[in-house]
Structure formats: C-alpha cells, structure tokens
Design an enzyme around this catalytic site. Structure first.
Site, PDB file in Angstrom:
ATOM      1  N   ASP A  28       0.849  -1.186   0.000  1.00  0.00           N
ATOM      2  CA  ASP A  28       0.000   0.000   0.000  1.00  0.00           C
ATOM      3  C   ASP A  28       0.884   1.234   0.000  1.00  0.00           C
ATOM      4  O   ASP A  28       1.909   1.273   0.681  1.00  0.00           O
ATOM      5  CB  ASP A  28      -0.896  -0.002   1.239  1.00  0.00           C
ATOM      6  CG  ASP A  28      -1.857   1.183   1.227  1.00  0.00           C
ATOM      7  OD1 ASP A  28      -2.393   1.487   0.148  1.00  0.00           O
ATOM      8  OD2 ASP A  28      -2.051   1.794   2.282  1.00  0.00           O
ATOM      9  N   GLU A  80      -2.622  -1.372  -5.034  1.00  0.00           N
ATOM     10  CA  GLU A  80      -3.934  -0.772  -5.176  1.00  0.00           C
ATOM     11  C   GLU A  80      -4.004  -0.024  -6.503  1.00  0.00           C
ATOM     12  O   GLU A  80      -3.040   0.619  -6.897  1.00  0.00           O
ATOM     13  CB  GLU A  80      -4.152   0.198  -4.026  1.00  0.00           C
ATOM     14  CG  GLU A  80      -5.588   0.564  -3.808  1.00  0.00           C
ATOM     15  CD  GLU A  80      -5.752   1.329  -2.512  1.00  0.00           C
ATOM     16  OE1 GLU A  80      -6.866   1.348  -1.998  1.00  0.00           O
ATOM     17  OE2 GLU A  80      -4.778   1.903  -2.031  1.00  0.00           O
ATOM     18  N   ASP A  87      -1.439   1.551   7.479  1.00  0.00           N
ATOM     19  CA  ASP A  87      -1.011   1.238   6.113  1.00  0.00           C
ATOM     20  C   ASP A  87      -0.738  -0.249   5.930  1.00  0.00           C
ATOM     21  O   ASP A  87      -1.002  -0.813   4.869  1.00  0.00           O
ATOM     22  CB  ASP A  87       0.231   2.061   5.751  1.00  0.00           C
ATOM     23  CG  ASP A  87      -0.094   3.543   5.632  1.00  0.00           C
ATOM     24  OD1 ASP A  87      -1.228   3.862   5.232  1.00  0.00           O
ATOM     25  OD2 ASP A  87       0.782   4.378   5.947  1.00  0.00           O
TER      26      ASP A  87
END
Ligand SMILES: [Zn+2]
Length: 414
Positions: free
Chosen positions: A185, A269, A365
């Site tokens: 991430d 992502e 995160d």
C-alpha cells in the site's frame, strides 16, 4: 526466446573538446528539428499534407549543400536522420486516435530535454566509447554492459553528460524463484507498507533539500539577470535539482529490484493518483476543505514517486517471471484485515487502525496492504487487473483512461 531491451545510463568523462563538439551536434539537431517542425506546421495551417521522413531527409540533403545551412555538415548525418525520424514519430503519434493524450510536437529550446542518438558507428571497449566525429570518450563504468548494443543516446543534465546505451538481450522467462505473494500500500506517512509488516520510509529528497534550494533561489533573485554570477548561481541550482532526482531514482530502483526478486506476485492498489493530487482548493462559492493539508499530501505523494515505483516493479517482475497485479478495492483503508469489518471509524488516525468489531490493532497502512493482498488472492478475479505481461497495452495507456471507465469492485460485506 523473448527479447528485452535494457538501457544502461553512464556518465561520460568529457573534456572541453568533446563538450564543444557535442554542443555543436546538439545545436545542429535542434536547428533541424525546429526548422522541419516549422515547415510542417505551416503546411498544416495551409491545409497541405505534412512532410514525412523521406521528404524531410531529401530537404536535409539540399540544406547541407546550401551556403546558408551548410553548417549541418559538421554533425554526423545519422544523428540528424534520427532527429527527423523522431519528428516523424511525434507527428504520427499525435494523429493516432489510440493515443488521445498526444499533442503536436513543440519547438525545442536550448538546454531543455535535448538528446542526440547514434544508431551505429560507435564502439565500446572497457571503459570508453567511440563516437563518430568525436572519438574515444571515457565513462564511469558501474556495471557490465550485457547484450547487443542497439544505439547510444547522449544527453546533458546540469552540466553533466550522459550516455544511455540501449541493448537487446535474450531472456529466458522462467518461473519466479520464490512463491511469495505480497500486498503493498502506498503510505502517507511512509513511502510504502508491505503486508508482511515492513514499513519503508521514503527518502523525501525534495523536502530534505527544500531549504537549501529556497536559499539558493533567493540568492539567484538578487543577482543581475544574465550576468556571469547569475549564470553560476543558475547552474548551482540545476545541480541541486539534479542531485535530488538522482537520490530519488536510486532509492526507487533499489527498492523495486529487491521487491521483484523476493516476491513472485505483488498486489498493489489501483490508486488514482491523478485524482488524489488534483487541487482541493474548490471554487469561490464553495472553497475546498483542508486545502493546506491536502497540498502537503499531494506534495509528498508526488515527491515519493509511487507511480514510478509501480512502473519499475511492473517490468522488473516481468523479467523475473513474476507479475504485478492491480487491485481495485475502495475500502482497503477502512476494513479490518482480521475480521473484515468495514467502518470509517476503524481508522482512528492516519497511522493507527483499531477494529471496532474485533479490537484488532495494526499500523493503518499495513492493515491496508493486508487487505489488498487478501482481495487480490481470494478469487475476486474480476477485481484484479493483470497489468504485467507483454501482450497487454503499455501501462501508460491504461493510466490515461478517465476514472469513470475503471472497473470497481464492490466492498466485501462485513
Ligand atoms: Zn476486526
């Protein structure tokens, strides 16, 4: 066996003479580009067909024979021909419907993004390169150059000269040596969070040099424009910018190489960076909220080069036989990676995630990275887009699609 193209960028050890020769070649190439471009733009305006490479090459031969433009003879012909090919390509791209973001080529200014390319006539021996009409030039050799050399591009940045040596290599796509899969991430506080709990601090090279840069800029403002001292200060500033970009690029390359070697599948992502860095200022009637906070966020996202990291990861994983997978999951930062409970309040602050249902506590995160990994792995195939692989369109094209066209996955029900 598939072939890949790989470039090695090395810094040249130039002396006065080589530099003045190169500056002359750069000048000729720039002149030719600008003149041919002006001709074509004029023709476009009159509604005539533009001149493609063969016609332009014919004009080049005429110009070389003329008294006025005879100076073009000083430059190796192939360098000039390559420039014309580049212009040809630029026009073709801009008329290509599948590349809607391409615009008409623009005039080149001295010292900005210039380069000349030698398609042949060069040789490389140990730590030196032979260039036509220049001779042998030494370079700083940091690693072995492998593969068949296709061409050499010379560029100049902040008074340093570089050669980009493009090679073609056969690679055997084998299976990736590890079976490890990982989710990553893009963090806000740190550069990246891995699903195994690793947090990678960003270099934030721009921030670190920001004060020095500002001070040197102020010094520049006090000097008389165009004077010798002004020029000196100017080159000092461009040197500083160059250092910043080198530090950043080194960091990204090391991280992406290491990641691609130790994991076979990497899930990231499908982050709409463009949307995130769009202005938050709003309009006069409806001013945006948290403008300064968002400006800071944008700055750090852009500074840390998350986009570039993904690009590097994509091709490096490809070379290793692994793959990069894009996961479109909107609630990665809000849902619990332990029980799946999704709620906005789970994320107490930017750094801490505490699940309101099961009490699971984790760095926010890392929690998001674990969600990305789970969504990627657990058969939600419709949601993952394989962006790695040769047959796909280049990543650039995908990124240019408007956000509305992207596939989105509905959140997993808690
Ligand atoms: Zn939970």
């Amino acid at each position: 066996m598939p072939k890949i193209r790989k470039a090695y960028k090395v810094r040249l050890k130039t002396n006065r003479e080589t530099e003045s020769n190169l500056i002359c070649f750069f000048g000729c190439a720039r002149f030719l580009w600008n003149k041919s471009l002006a001709m074509n733009l004029e023709r476009l305006e009159k509604g005539q067909n533009i001149l493609w490479y063969t016609e332009l090459a014919f004009w080049l031969r005429l110009w070389k024979r003329s008294d006025e433009y005879g100076f073009l003879k000083d430059c190796p012909s192939q360098v000039l021909q390559q420039k014309l090919m580049d212009l040809d390509r630029a026009f073709r791209d801009c008329f290509d419907r599948s590349q809607p973001l391409k615009r008409l080529p623009v005039f080149k200014r001295k010292g900005t993004g210039e380069g000349i390319r030698f398609p042949q006539g060069f040789r490389i021996e140990n730590r030196r390169i032979f260039l036509p009409k220049i001779g042998w030039v030494g370079f700083h050799k940091s690693r072995e150059i492998e593969g068949a050399i296709k061409n050499i591009t010379i560029t100049r940045k902040a008074d340093r000269w570089y050669a980009s040596i493009q090679t073609e290599q056969d690679i055997e796509i084998q299976n990736h040596p590890c079976e490890s899969e990982i989710g990553i991430d893009a963090g806000i506080k740190c550069f990246a969070a891995f699903s195994d709990g690793t947090l990678v601090e960003g270099v934030n090279s721009f921030r670190r040099h920001e004060d020095t840069l500002a001070r040197e800029q102020r010094k520049l403002a006090r000097k008389e424009r165009g004077s010798q001292n002004w020029k000196k200060q100017k080159s000092k500033i461009s040197g500083l910018h160059h250092i910043i970009s080198n530090v950043r690029s080194d960091f990204l390359h090391k991280l992406s190489t290491e990641t691609s070697k130790s994991h076979a599948k990497v899930y990231v992502e499908g982050l709409n960076i463009r949307g995130m860095s769009a202005s938050a200022r709003g309009t006069v009637e409806e001013p945006g909220r948290n403008v300064s906070a968002k400006a800071g966020l944008n700055k750090s996202i852009l500074d840390q080069g998350w986009f570039e990291f993904r690009r590097q990861l994509d091709y490096k994983l490809d070379w290793q036989g692994g793959s990069l997978e894009e996961v479109e999951y909107r609630y990665s930062s809000q849902s619990c990676s332990c029980c799946g409970h999704t709620e906005k309040e789970n994320r107490r602050s930017q750094a801490v995630f505490v699940c309101l249902a099961c009490g699971y506590e984790q760095h926010a995160d890392v929690n998001a990275a674990r969600n990305i990994l789970t969504v990627g792995q657990t058969g939600m195939a419709c949601g993952t887009n394989r962006i790695s692989g040769r047959k796909q369109k280049p990543f650039r094209v995908r990124a240019s699609k408007p956000a509305g066209n992207r596939k989105e996955v509905l959140p997993v029900a808690s």
